[in-house]
Scaffold this motif. Structure first.
Motif, PDB file in Angstrom:
ATOM      1  N   GLU A  63      -6.424  -7.019  -8.582  1.00 45.74           N
ATOM      2  CA  GLU A  63      -5.927  -6.807  -9.486  1.00 45.74           C
ATOM      3  C   GLU A  63      -4.403  -7.586  -8.199  1.00 45.74           C
ATOM      4  OE1 GLU A  63      -3.951  -7.533 -12.103  1.00 45.74           O
ATOM      5  OE2 GLU A  63      -5.251  -6.616 -13.584  1.00 45.74           O
ATOM      6  N   GLU A  77     -16.218  -0.592  -2.804  1.00 42.35           N
ATOM      7  CA  GLU A  77     -15.313  -0.136  -1.764  1.00 42.35           C
ATOM      8  C   GLU A  77     -13.824   0.716  -2.266  1.00 42.35           C
ATOM      9  OE1 GLU A  77     -12.957  -3.370   0.949  1.00 42.35           O
ATOM     10  OE2 GLU A  77     -11.408  -1.291   0.390  1.00 42.35           O
ATOM     11  N   ARG A  87       0.351  -6.931  -4.402  1.00 42.12           N
ATOM     12  CA  ARG A  87      -0.189  -7.764  -3.535  1.00 42.12           C
ATOM     13  C   ARG A  87      -0.303  -9.249  -4.211  1.00 42.12           C
ATOM     14  NH1 ARG A  87      -4.617  -4.510  -0.183  1.00 42.12           N
ATOM     15  NH2 ARG A  87      -3.902  -2.711   0.298  1.00 42.12           N
ATOM     16  N   HIS A 106       0.919  -1.089   0.526  1.00 44.61           N
ATOM     17  CA  HIS A 106      -0.076  -0.165   0.120  1.00 44.61           C
ATOM     18  C   HIS A 106       0.999   0.996  -0.572  1.00 44.61           C
ATOM     19  CE1 HIS A 106       0.071  -0.231   4.670  1.00 44.61           C
ATOM     20  NE2 HIS A 106       1.206  -0.484   4.109  1.00 44.61           N
ATOM     21  N   SER A 129       0.706   3.674   2.482  1.00 48.36           N
ATOM     22  CA  SER A 129       0.406   4.239   3.644  1.00 48.36           C
ATOM     23  C   SER A 129       2.153   3.981   4.390  1.00 48.36           C
ATOM     24  CB  SER A 129      -0.071   2.891   4.101  1.00 48.36           C
ATOM     25  OG  SER A 129      -1.560   3.624   4.816  1.00 48.36           O
TER      26      SER A 129
HETATM   27  C1  FA5 Z   1      -5.231  -0.132   2.488  1.00 47.93           C
HETATM   28  O1  FA5 Z   1      -4.249  -0.445   1.771  1.00 47.93           O
HETATM   29  C2  FA5 Z   1      -4.582   1.287   3.477  1.00 47.93           C
HETATM   30  N1  FA5 Z   1      -3.413   1.249   3.164  1.00 47.93           N
HETATM   31  C3  FA5 Z   1      -6.014   2.084   3.048  1.00 47.93           C
HETATM   32  C4  FA5 Z   1      -5.890   3.593   4.258  1.00 47.93           C
HETATM   33  C5  FA5 Z   1      -4.262   3.690   4.281  1.00 47.93           C
HETATM   34  C6  FA5 Z   1      -6.216   2.857   5.913  1.00 47.93           C
HETATM   35  C7  FA5 Z   1      -4.871   5.670   5.001  1.00 47.93           C
HETATM   36  C8  FA5 Z   1      -5.798   3.879   6.594  1.00 47.93           C
HETATM   37  C9  FA5 Z   1      -5.622   5.268   6.213  1.00 47.93           C
HETATM   38  P1  FA5 Z   1      -7.085  -1.517   1.821  1.00 47.93           P
HETATM   39  O2  FA5 Z   1      -6.609  -2.911   1.703  1.00 47.93           O
HETATM   40  O3  FA5 Z   1      -8.851  -1.435   2.210  1.00 47.93           O
HETATM   41  O4  FA5 Z   1      -6.133  -0.359   2.818  1.00 47.93           O
HETATM   42  O5  FA5 Z   1      -6.789  -1.063   0.259  1.00 47.93           O
HETATM   43  C10 FA5 Z   1      -7.231   0.421   0.259  1.00 47.93           C
HETATM   44  C11 FA5 Z   1      -8.261   0.896  -1.423  1.00 47.93           C
HETATM   45  O6  FA5 Z   1      -7.082  -0.062  -2.625  1.00 47.93           O
HETATM   46  C12 FA5 Z   1      -9.194  -0.535  -1.659  1.00 47.93           C
HETATM   47  O7  FA5 Z   1     -10.400   0.424  -0.981  1.00 47.93           O
HETATM   48  C13 FA5 Z   1      -9.185  -0.420  -3.425  1.00 47.93           C
HETATM   49  O8  FA5 Z   1      -9.890   1.151  -3.413  1.00 47.93           O
HETATM   50  C14 FA5 Z   1      -7.952  -0.312  -3.221  1.00 47.93           C
HETATM   51  N2  FA5 Z   1      -7.382  -1.734  -3.600  1.00 47.93           N
HETATM   52  C15 FA5 Z   1      -6.958  -2.719  -2.551  1.00 47.93           C
HETATM   53  N3  FA5 Z   1      -6.269  -3.981  -3.168  1.00 47.93           N
HETATM   54  C16 FA5 Z   1      -6.916  -3.916  -4.238  1.00 47.93           C
HETATM   55  C17 FA5 Z   1      -6.858  -4.723  -5.142  1.00 47.93           C
HETATM   56  N4  FA5 Z   1      -6.247  -6.001  -5.802  1.00 47.93           N
HETATM   57  N5  FA5 Z   1      -6.446  -3.850  -6.706  1.00 47.93           N
HETATM   58  C18 FA5 Z   1      -7.674  -2.923  -6.861  1.00 47.93           C
HETATM   59  N6  FA5 Z   1      -7.245  -2.419  -6.121  1.00 47.93           N
HETATM   60  C19 FA5 Z   1      -7.467  -2.820  -4.668  1.00 47.93           C
END
Ligand code: FA5
Length: 351
Positions: A214, A290, A205, A179, A181
């Motif tokens: 993805e 989401e 990932r 991510h 972050s």
């Molecule tokens: C995070 O990655 C946290 N770092 C987000 C965060 C940032 C929380 C700051 C709090 C403060 P998450 O795994 O839910 O969270 O991913 C965030 C967003 O990335 C998802 O809502 C989605 O829009 C996108 N995302 C995550 N995984 C994938 C994937 N495999 N393919 C496409 N988009 C993705």
């Protein structure tokens, strides 16, 4: 006199042959044959010496006159042949300028590149600046300093692709960031509040792909830290962003979510464009897609970078850019973006 008749025959024959010569090669051949050094007329002129004086003068004059006639005829014929060849060439190569042109295939920016630019523009106009950071990241930044130590169950949230590098103590501290972050920590390490930054970047990932997942995707991280920043600021910022990117008619929902580096944590979802909330394959039967995770930056994360956590508060969010494009354009499978099918990509013409 036989010699005179001979000159006249040569002249008349040559004139008749000249009239038949219709290209440069034939003309050249004629010239050599009639007027050349070994030509018919030259042979007559050369043989004058063997004639009696009186005859020689008459035949010589006739031969010279015939040569002048043939010379002039040749010049005229050559000009005409040249003109005719030019006319034919012009006809052959004529271009019809009134025909419509053939369109050249023009490239354009990838739909994800344009979506990212629009998202960054929206945040720029809300006062955020843009920063970027490394895709190959240390475990320390990706996890530990975000309150996810090695044995923390939250690591399971991120199926990590590790870089093949093992330290002497057996630890594998390098990875492809899961991510954006970690850039929260990197920005705060270098700057003092007030901070308002967005960070675009690729994330990876080790995940099975489906309609909304993805293994490589783009996130935009947002971070705002200052005195008095509240959850209401986060909500206002995200709602304003959603209005600008999706329009007023889209419904957005904030619900509770858990991320170790924020407290409280939330998730923002947008109503599914495919089923309008009733549940389908695209939204995993939930009616919502989401879009991002967010929350108030955990005080321990602030304290870890040396900020006074009693004085400063902050919010952060991380959104998926492919998800923004899915929702905006009503695309029902995220895998279309990177399958490089031109028939799909051509549907999004633009700059
Ligand atoms: C995070 O990655 C946290 N770092 C987000 C965060 C940032 C929380 C700051 C709090 C403060 P998450 O795994 O839910 O969270 O991913 C965030 C967003 O990335 C998802 O809502 C989605 O829009 C996108 N995302 C995550 N995984 C994938 C994937 N495999 N393919 C496409 N988009 C993705």
């Amino acid at each position: 006199m036989a010699a005179i008749r001979n000159v006249e025959e040569i002249r008349d024959g040559a004139l008749a042959a000249l009239a038949q010569a219709s290209d440069r090669a034939a003309l050249q051949e004629w010239r050599v044959r009639v007027l050349g050094r070994k030509g018919e007329l030259t042979t007559v002129l050369r043989s004058l010496g063997s004639l009696p004086e009186a005859e020689r003068r008459v035949v010589g004059a006739a031969a010279n006159a015939a040569r002048d006639v043939l010379d002039a005829a040749y010049t005229e014929r050559a000009a005409r042949v040249e003109q005719e060849e030019l006319r034919q060439a012009t006809e052959r190569e004529r271009v019809d300028v009134t025909l419509p042109g053939r369109p050249l295939p023009a490239g354009s920016l990838h739909v994800i590149t344009r979506t990212l630019a629009d998202v960054l523009d929206a945040f720029r106009s809300l006062g955020f600046w843009v920063a970027e950071g490394p895709e190959v990241e240390w475990d320390e930044y990706n996890f530990t300093r975000l309150r996810i130590p090695e044995d923390h169950p939250a690591r399971d949230m991120f199926d990590t692709i590790w870089v093949d590098y093992t330290r002497p103590d057996g630890r594998r501290p390098m990875l492809l960031r899961t991510h954006t972050s970690p850039m929260q920590v990197r920005v705060m390490e270098r700057r003092q509040p007030p901070i308002r930054v967005v960070v675009p970047g690729r994330c990876y990932r080790f995940e099975a792909t489906d309609a909304t997942h993805e293994w490589m995707f783009l996130q935009v991280e947002g971070l705002a830290v200052d005195e008095g920043v509240s959850l209401a600021d986060l909500k206002g910022t995200l709602e304003e962003f959603a209005r600008r990117i999706f329009g007023r008619e889209r419904r957005v929902m904030l619900r509770h979510a858990y991320f170790p580096f924020v407290e409280p944590g939330v998730e923002l979802a947008v109503d599914c464009f495919a089923c309008h909330g009733t549940g389908c394959r695209v939204c995993g039967a939930t009616g919502w897609i989401e879009l991002l995770g967010a929350g108030m930056v955990h005080p321990e994360v602030l304290a870890d970078v040396g900020y006074d956590a009693r004085r400063y508060t902050g919010f952060a969010f991380g959104m998926g850019i492919e998800r923004v494009a899915l929702i905006r354009h009503g695309i029902d499978d995220i895998r279309m973006f990177y399958s490089n099918d031109v028939r799909f990509l051509e549907q999004f013409p633009g700059v």
